[in-house]
Design a protein around this motif. Sequence first.
Motif, PDB file in Angstrom:
ATOM      1  N   ALA A  23       0.822  -1.214   0.000  1.00  0.00           N
ATOM      2  CA  ALA A  23       0.000   0.000   0.000  1.00  0.00           C
ATOM      3  C   ALA A  23       0.855   1.264   0.000  1.00  0.00           C
ATOM      4  O   ALA A  23       0.458   2.298  -0.539  1.00  0.00           O
ATOM      5  CB  ALA A  23      -0.932   0.013   1.210  1.00  0.00           C
ATOM      6  N   GLU A  66      -0.581   5.150  -0.653  1.00  0.00           N
ATOM      7  CA  GLU A  66      -1.639   5.357   0.326  1.00  0.00           C
ATOM      8  C   GLU A  66      -1.066   5.101   1.713  1.00  0.00           C
ATOM      9  O   GLU A  66      -1.248   4.037   2.302  1.00  0.00           O
ATOM     10  CB  GLU A  66      -2.802   4.410   0.063  1.00  0.00           C
ATOM     11  CG  GLU A  66      -3.470   4.646  -1.267  1.00  0.00           C
ATOM     12  CD  GLU A  66      -4.524   3.617  -1.573  1.00  0.00           C
ATOM     13  OE1 GLU A  66      -5.681   4.021  -1.766  1.00  0.00           O
ATOM     14  OE2 GLU A  66      -4.191   2.433  -1.609  1.00  0.00           O
ATOM     15  N   ARG A  69      -3.346   4.013   4.654  1.00  0.00           N
ATOM     16  CA  ARG A  69      -3.788   2.609   4.701  1.00  0.00           C
ATOM     17  C   ARG A  69      -2.753   1.719   5.372  1.00  0.00           C
ATOM     18  O   ARG A  69      -3.099   0.674   5.928  1.00  0.00           O
ATOM     19  CB  ARG A  69      -4.064   2.088   3.297  1.00  0.00           C
ATOM     20  CG  ARG A  69      -5.351   2.587   2.720  1.00  0.00           C
ATOM     21  CD  ARG A  69      -5.617   2.036   1.328  1.00  0.00           C
ATOM     22  NE  ARG A  69      -5.518   0.611   1.206  1.00  0.00           N
ATOM     23  CZ  ARG A  69      -6.482  -0.251   1.523  1.00  0.00           C
ATOM     24  NH1 ARG A  69      -7.609   0.202   1.996  1.00  0.00           N
ATOM     25  NH2 ARG A  69      -6.312  -1.538   1.375  1.00  0.00           N
ATOM     26  N   GLU A  92      -4.521  -6.313  -1.608  1.00  0.00           N
ATOM     27  CA  GLU A  92      -3.652  -5.206  -1.989  1.00  0.00           C
ATOM     28  C   GLU A  92      -2.995  -5.450  -3.346  1.00  0.00           C
ATOM     29  O   GLU A  92      -2.797  -4.515  -4.127  1.00  0.00           O
ATOM     30  CB  GLU A  92      -2.581  -4.965  -0.919  1.00  0.00           C
ATOM     31  CG  GLU A  92      -3.119  -4.334   0.337  1.00  0.00           C
ATOM     32  CD  GLU A  92      -3.779  -3.005   0.074  1.00  0.00           C
ATOM     33  OE1 GLU A  92      -3.212  -2.170  -0.639  1.00  0.00           O
ATOM     34  OE2 GLU A  92      -4.878  -2.799   0.598  1.00  0.00           O
TER      35      GLU A  92
END
Length: 97
Positions: A23, A66, A69, A92
């Motif tokens: 992520a 991200e 996350r 993911e």
Amino acid sequence: MRCARLVLAVVVVSSTGCSALIASRGQDLSELTTKKVVHATFAKSVVRYGEGCPYDEFRTHRKISENWRCEYLAMAGVCTLGLAEFVNVPCELFRAV
């Protein structure tokens, strides 16, 4: 039976944090500080607004980092002793591809 438990323990411990790492990879938007840097990174904008408008729209197929996350995925991995990684890593990877 003892060997299977040992192998399972090694796999679970070694896979902890992989979904958070996936992520966090990609283009980090916090590094783009000025409009000139954004235009150099993403080339031309899809929709360019006039001088009064503070933003342009860009379309990209790059992976965007991200970082928010990562915290949630890491917490899930720690709370479940790594078992959440069996679900989170494929999810993911699917999102990244």
